[in-house]
Scaffold this active site. Sequence first.
Site, mmCIF file in Angstrom:
data_model
loop_
_atom_site.group_PDB
_atom_site.id
_atom_site.type_symbol
_atom_site.label_atom_id
_atom_site.label_comp_id
_atom_site.label_asym_id
_atom_site.label_seq_id
_atom_site.Cartn_x
_atom_site.Cartn_y
_atom_site.Cartn_z
ATOM 1 N N GLU A 49 -5.753 -5.025 10.724
ATOM 2 C CA GLU A 49 -4.764 -3.970 10.884
ATOM 3 C C GLU A 49 -5.052 -3.206 12.164
ATOM 4 O O GLU A 49 -5.844 -2.248 12.159
ATOM 5 C CB GLU A 49 -4.858 -2.986 9.714
ATOM 6 N N GLU A 97 -6.998 4.689 7.831
ATOM 7 C CA GLU A 97 -6.731 6.097 7.508
ATOM 8 C C GLU A 97 -7.942 6.722 6.825
ATOM 9 O O GLU A 97 -8.215 7.904 6.991
ATOM 10 C CB GLU A 97 -5.452 6.214 6.664
ATOM 11 N N GLY A 157 2.126 2.258 10.886
ATOM 12 C CA GLY A 157 3.072 3.362 10.762
ATOM 13 C C GLY A 157 3.747 3.738 12.067
ATOM 14 O O GLY A 157 4.401 4.774 12.150
ATOM 15 N N ASN A 164 0.870 -1.177 0.000
ATOM 16 C CA ASN A 164 0.000 0.000 0.000
ATOM 17 C C ASN A 164 0.908 1.229 0.000
ATOM 18 O O ASN A 164 1.478 1.581 1.023
ATOM 19 C CB ASN A 164 -0.886 -0.039 1.263
ATOM 20 N N HIS A 220 -9.576 1.119 4.848
ATOM 21 C CA HIS A 220 -8.328 1.321 5.592
ATOM 22 C C HIS A 220 -8.607 2.294 6.745
ATOM 23 O O HIS A 220 -9.391 3.233 6.596
ATOM 24 C CB HIS A 220 -7.255 1.882 4.662
HETATM 25 P P1 PGA Z 1 2.693 0.333 7.752
HETATM 26 O O1 PGA Z 1 1.228 0.528 7.118
HETATM 27 O O2 PGA Z 1 3.249 -0.942 7.197
HETATM 28 O O3 PGA Z 1 3.459 1.544 7.311
HETATM 29 O O4 PGA Z 1 2.508 0.263 9.231
HETATM 30 C C1 PGA Z 1 0.377 -0.567 6.958
HETATM 31 C C2 PGA Z 1 -0.928 -0.134 6.358
HETATM 32 O O5 PGA Z 1 -1.375 0.982 6.619
HETATM 33 O O6 PGA Z 1 -1.547 -0.888 5.604
#
Ligand code: PGA
Length: 266
Positions: A176, A109, A182, A20, A107
């Site tokens: 997740e 986000e 992140g 991603n 997601h």
């Molecule tokens: P990350 O993100 O590997 O940077 O923690 C994962 C994601 O948001 O799918």
Amino acid sequence: MVASPAIKNTAPEKKLIVGNWKMNGLRHEGCALAEALVKESGTISSSSQLVVCPPFTLLPLIADIIKGSNIFLGGQDCHTEHKGAFTSSISADMLEDAGCSYVILGHSERRHQKGETDAMVVAKASAAQAANLIPLICVGETEQERDSGLAQEIVGKQLAWIARGLDPYRIAISYEPVWAIGTGRTASDVDIEDMHRFIRQTVSGLMRNGAAIPLLYGGSVKASNAGNILTLPSVDGVLVGGASLVAADFVAIANSVTPAMAKTSF
Ligand code: PGA
């Protein structure tokens, strides 16, 4: 129409390794990354299926670069409708037309920054399936929800929506935990296994053939921890953010899968 991905939900022989890219990649950067992946693709474990999900602006360019390789393309979101007066939106049909086989939906986000609801996520997933895409739906709890003992309740509610009318043979789910995205903080093996077991039980109870759905893990997956995560019997793949932006790291993640590991999938 794009070739159907090698997703074998009933007897997976491959782990899905999904990158991603989020809102990263000017043309020269995205193309260089895709070219590096194609160059390495012959050396990638035959037990891994690579999928890259660049920003919308790069999709046709990356589609051209990966053409003929064994790498699949995905979008990062889609609209619920096929077309129309929806300024700034991209439909599932447009993604398919641009060469995508997958689309990431729900997601955290988008759920948290854009107020995306479960109802919207499932409507988008229906549109994606209608356009012959595989929706990769993200579920997961916040740190506060986990600390309050609500992790399963929150994920259970998200799953109940997913069970509404979607084809279980054309879907994947990624657990997740929001606190692991992140942050560099990966969920423990026990956290992942417990939640994946819960997800498997829940979708099997709610959906006919729910047992067939590949379950991925996402959240600070990197080359150094991928081998361990992908060895967990309940993990059918990983959704990778930051580490998917570095070709060598993404390839190393894919190459941490051995044929024996792929066979341990549910
Ligand atoms: P990350 O993100 O590997 O940077 O923690 C994962 C994601 O948001 O799918």
